[in-house]
Design an enzyme around this catalytic site. Structure first.
Site, short mmCIF file in Angstrom:
data_model
loop_
_atom_site.label_atom_id
_atom_site.label_comp_id
_atom_site.label_asym_id
_atom_site.label_seq_id
_atom_site.Cartn_x
_atom_site.Cartn_y
_atom_site.Cartn_z
N CYS A 1 71.62 54.37 85.25
CA CYS A 1 70.88 54.47 83.98
C CYS A 1 69.42 54.91 84.18
O CYS A 1 69.15 56.07 84.47
CB CYS A 1 70.98 53.13 83.25
N GLU B 1 77.46 51.77 82.25
CA GLU B 1 76.83 50.56 82.77
C GLU B 1 77.31 49.34 81.99
O GLU B 1 77.29 49.33 80.76
CB GLU B 1 75.31 50.70 82.65
N LYS C 1 71.57 47.99 91.48
CA LYS C 1 70.47 48.71 90.83
C LYS C 1 69.13 48.27 91.42
O LYS C 1 68.83 47.08 91.52
CB LYS C 1 70.51 48.45 89.32
#
Length: 269
Positions: free
Chosen positions: A147, A45, A115
């Site tokens: 994540c 990320e 995200k």
């Protein structure tokens, strides 16, 4: 077409705000993976900027396509590979920034995923995404989560039901919560009968945020096929996509998933 291919996860430390150095390091690790035959390579990320750059989000954010996706596209063309990584994306509306995963191949940008579930202070940095795309790369159908989203099983389940064979997790996951990473990466693979490629950061930023590493490749039975143990490292494993269908018949979670009841329960919350 063979059901077997090699995939890789890159684990790396980053220099906050220094795209030149970060891309140089990523290139070296990607080339190592290519040398071992990897066809699909996952980067962490915000690998090009570092994670704790909140004061500079607007300055470091890029359009997509943009400089980093062009750089990835060149590497993919030269090596005949596909790569996934996260960058700061400038939205169409001025002032909005997304934490966005990009999927790039020999033909350039394949697609993006923004995200959705933001971690803690990310809620003041980023705008939330809304979609769960699955990307057909020809040899595999790939979904993306980022994540913290490894702890939200609904996202990976949606991707699996929409046809994903592999779900990748570009991450900057903290060392203090590696116990969650360990369980969740294996759980998402097992409960959906798919491969997980989880690429994580290492190092410490701003003297307080330490990343946990433990990048790994997990098979549909929840078995860890490869795991990184060093600061700057790439791991490669051969995967057999035929195992996806076999495992989904062995433990038929997707077949037996009662969507109507689940949706009814969610609507009553």
């Amino acid at each position: 077409m063979s059901s077997k291919l090699k995939v890789a996860a890159v684990q790396m430390n980053c220099v906050p705000g220094n795209k030149t150095e970060n891309l140089k390091k990523a290139k070296g690790l990607i080339e190592e993976a290519v040398g071992q035959g990897a066809k699909l390579i996952v980067l962490p990320e915000l690998f090009n900027t570092g994670y704790r750059v909140e004061e500079y989000d607007m300055d470091l954010a890029e359009t997509i396509p943009g400089p980093t996706t062009d750089w990835m596209g060149e590497l993919c063309r030269e090596n005949g590979i596909y790569a996934v990584g996260c960058v700061l994306e400038n939205g169409n509306t001025a002032g909005l920034v997304y934490d966005t995963a990009v999927v790039v191949g020999p033909g350039g940008l394949v697609g993006t995923y923004r995200k959705i579930h933001l971690w803690d202070a990310e809620n003041t940095r980023f705008t939330k995404g809304e979609d769960f795309p699955v990307f057909n790369l020809g040899f595999a159908r790939v979904g993306v989560q980022i994540c913290y989203e490894v702890g939200f099983p609904e996202g990976t389940r949606i991707l699996a039901l929409n046809g994903a064979d592999i779900v990748v997790f570009p991450s900057a996951f903290g060392k203090a919560r590696l116990y969650a990473w360990d369980v969740a990466t294996r759980s998402r693979a097992l409960e959906n009968g798919l491969y997980v490629i989880a690429s994580n950061r290492t190092g410490t930023e701003k003297g307080e945020t330490t990343f946990g590493g433990m990048s790994r490749i997990v098979n549909p039975q929840g078995l860890v096929l490869a795991e990184a143990t060093r600061e700057d490292e790439m791991i490669v494993s051969e995967v057999d996509l035929n195992l996806v269908a076999r495992q989904r018949r062995t433990i038929p979670y997707l077949r037996d998933f009662n969507k109507s009841v689940i949706l009814k329960g969610l609507s009553s919350c």
